[in-house]
Design an enzyme around this catalytic site. Structure first.
Site, PDB file in Angstrom:
ATOM      1  N   SER A  93       0.799  -1.290   0.040  1.00 56.23           N
ATOM      2  CA  SER A  93      -0.069  -0.043   0.159  1.00 56.23           C
ATOM      3  C   SER A  93       0.971   1.367   0.096  1.00 56.23           C
ATOM      4  CB  SER A  93      -0.784  -0.017   1.270  1.00 56.23           C
ATOM      5  OG  SER A  93       0.069   0.105   2.405  1.00 56.23           O
ATOM      6  N   THR A 136       1.946   1.638   5.284  1.00 57.40           N
ATOM      7  CA  THR A 136       2.236   0.945   6.549  1.00 57.40           C
ATOM      8  C   THR A 136       2.985   1.701   7.598  1.00 57.40           C
ATOM      9  OG1 THR A 136       1.717  -1.194   5.506  1.00 57.40           O
ATOM     10  CG2 THR A 136       2.557  -1.188   7.618  1.00 57.40           C
ATOM     11  N   GLU A 160      -5.444 -15.347   7.329  1.00 55.93           N
ATOM     12  CA  GLU A 160      -6.136 -14.223   6.501  1.00 55.93           C
ATOM     13  C   GLU A 160      -7.107 -14.555   5.419  1.00 55.93           C
ATOM     14  OE1 GLU A 160      -3.658 -10.577   5.395  1.00 55.93           O
ATOM     15  OE2 GLU A 160      -2.055 -11.833   6.143  1.00 55.93           O
ATOM     16  N   HIS A 182      11.671 -29.729  20.284  1.00 53.03           N
ATOM     17  CA  HIS A 182      12.402 -29.424  21.619  1.00 53.03           C
ATOM     18  C   HIS A 182      11.334 -28.763  22.605  1.00 53.03           C
ATOM     19  CE1 HIS A 182      16.507 -30.871  20.398  1.00 53.03           C
ATOM     20  NE2 HIS A 182      16.122 -30.522  19.307  1.00 53.03           N
ATOM     21  N   LYS A 201      -5.445  -0.879  11.621  1.00 56.48           N
ATOM     22  CA  LYS A 201      -4.501   0.105  10.886  1.00 56.48           C
ATOM     23  C   LYS A 201      -5.191   1.385  11.218  1.00 56.48           C
ATOM     24  CE  LYS A 201      -1.975  -2.466   7.598  1.00 56.48           C
ATOM     25  NZ  LYS A 201      -1.759  -2.933   5.964  1.00 56.48           N
TER      26      LYS A 201
HETATM   27  O1  PA5 Z   1      -1.955  -9.419   4.240  1.00 61.13           O
HETATM   28  C1  PA5 Z   1      -2.021  -8.024   4.431  1.00 61.13           C
HETATM   29  O2  PA5 Z   1      -2.921  -7.374   4.120  1.00 61.13           O
HETATM   30  C2  PA5 Z   1      -1.103  -7.667   5.560  1.00 61.13           C
HETATM   31  O3  PA5 Z   1      -0.235  -8.459   6.231  1.00 61.13           O
HETATM   32  C3  PA5 Z   1      -0.215  -6.508   5.030  1.00 61.13           C
HETATM   33  O4  PA5 Z   1       0.606  -6.839   3.983  1.00 61.13           O
HETATM   34  C4  PA5 Z   1       0.483  -5.460   6.121  1.00 61.13           C
HETATM   35  O5  PA5 Z   1      -0.409  -5.152   6.991  1.00 61.13           O
HETATM   36  C5  PA5 Z   1       1.332  -4.710   5.448  1.00 61.13           C
HETATM   37  O6  PA5 Z   1       0.661  -3.849   4.487  1.00 61.13           O
HETATM   38  P1  PA5 Z   1       1.437  -3.452   3.246  1.00 61.13           P
HETATM   39  O7  PA5 Z   1       1.709  -4.683   2.577  1.00 61.13           O
HETATM   40  O8  PA5 Z   1       0.418  -2.517   2.474  1.00 61.13           O
HETATM   41  O9  PA5 Z   1       2.503  -2.409   3.768  1.00 61.13           O
END
Ligand code: PA5
Length: 352
Positions: A103, A106, A237, A253, A346
């Protein structure tokens, strides 16, 4: 939804409103496009004896972890990930820092970009835009432009190839164009086999059905350790379920003892990501560990990478895990694309 539901294109489309599956099936072309994009960015090779830091979070940082896995002992300098607000204390002007944020907004990655500038490190940015692109433009920092329209985690081909290419340019690794090309061709064949038009008993669909309704523990070693983490994050996700990853031999371990109490807490499953080139003791441990947990696990799988080169083998299991995570979402009846909790967090941070 029942695990016996068909995982056909139509059944998937009914749940996958934003077309997450299409992005996964596009991996071979995305790998090729990623090489072209890095090439077109015209990055100057510059040897940085201090190695490479891949600075980013989540779906953008994973490319750095996977690139490090592909390079393995071909890496001639340290390649580390910075997934926090600060860079390692040893970062110097002799270090390359690849700031990667799909994006471009972040906050951790923006902080790492500033930190790298303050330390005089060589910076390279990979993003679609946002504040990171604005800052890079203002500072004259080169940008690898990523294509829009993906979820960050779905742009894995781009974050992986950018990290590999930058490793090559700064002397931390070899340049692997031919290997990536062959891996893309292999992935194309695997897409046909494991995708929605493949048989209902394909490996990807079979594993998704077996993991459905369980908490998977995904284990890797060496080349497959970062892939195990990718499986975990994609299942989290896309399918919106708990999933954990660990690596061998370390998990033997500690984690292995936890399986004793698993059946009284819920349904847990195990996936072991194997590779023909692993240390022979790791391969032996996979077999032993799988046997030891067999009576506590609802299901267990030992899956071997496919292909010759490290890139081919690693990418084969990234593709498999991505497909399994989408199929799991469909079996649960949840749209794989939205990550509303991540967006909420966020937003909360941005609000102060
Ligand atoms: O999968 C996702 O949406 C997150 O893990 C993002 O990759 C993470 O929040 C970082 O955002 P960005 O990839 O836009 O920097």
């Amino acid at each position: 939804m029942s695990a016996t539901v068909d995982l056909t294109s139509d059944a998937i489309a009914a749940v996958d409103a934003s077309g997450a599956l299409a992005d996964v099936l596009g991996l071979p072309d995305q790998l090729r496009d990623a090489m072209w994009r890095v090439e077109s960015a015209g990055l100057e090779p510059r040897d940085t004896p201090g190695g490479l830091i891949v600075a980013g979070m989540g779906g953008s940082a994973i490319g750095g972890a996977l690139a490090r896995g592909i390079l393995g002992d071909r890496a001639s300098r340290p390649i580390v990930l910075a997934r926090w607000y600060d860079l390692p204390s040893w970062t110097t002007p002799d270090t390359t820092v690849l700031c990667t944020s799909y994006s471009g907004n972040t906050e951790e990655t923006l902080a790492l970009y500033e930190a790298a500038g303050a330390l005089g490190a060589r910076r390279i940015v990979a993003t679609i835009g946002g504040k990171l692109a604005d800052a890079a433009r203002a500072d004259g920092v080169p940008v690898v432009p990523l294509p829009g329209g993906f979820q960050p985690r779905a742009a894995v081909a781009y974050s992986l190839v950018a990290a590999l290419e930058v490793a090559g340019l700064c002397g931390a690794g070899e340049r692997l164009h031919a290997e990536i090309d062959v891996a893309a061709a292999r992935a194309e064949r695997l897409v046909a086999e494991w995708g929605p038009d493949g048989p209902e008993d394909s490996l990807a669909k079979e594993i998704a059905r077996g993991l459905h309704g369980t908490v998977p523990q995904v284990a890797g070693a060496g080349l497959t350790a970062p892939v195990a983490y990718r499986w975990k994050t994609q299942i989290n996700e896309n399918a919106k379920t708990p999933c954990f990853s660990h690596e061998l031999p370390e998990l033997d371990h500690n984690e292995i003892e936890g399986w004793e109490g698993a059946p009284e807490l819920g349904r847990f499953s195990a996936v072991f990501l194997d590779d023909s080139d692993l240390h022979p003791r790791s391969r032996q441990l996979i077999e032993l560990t799988r046997g030891l947990i067999a009576s506590q696990a609802s299901a267990s799988y030992r899956i071997e990478t496919i292909g010759d080169s490290r890139a081919e083998r690693l990418i084969s299991l990234v593709l498999l895990g991505d497909l399994v995570s989408i199929y799991l979402a469909v079996l649960r009846g949840v749209d794989p694309t939205p990550v509303t909790i991540i967006e909420h967090l966020k937003g909360a941070l941005a609000g102060g």
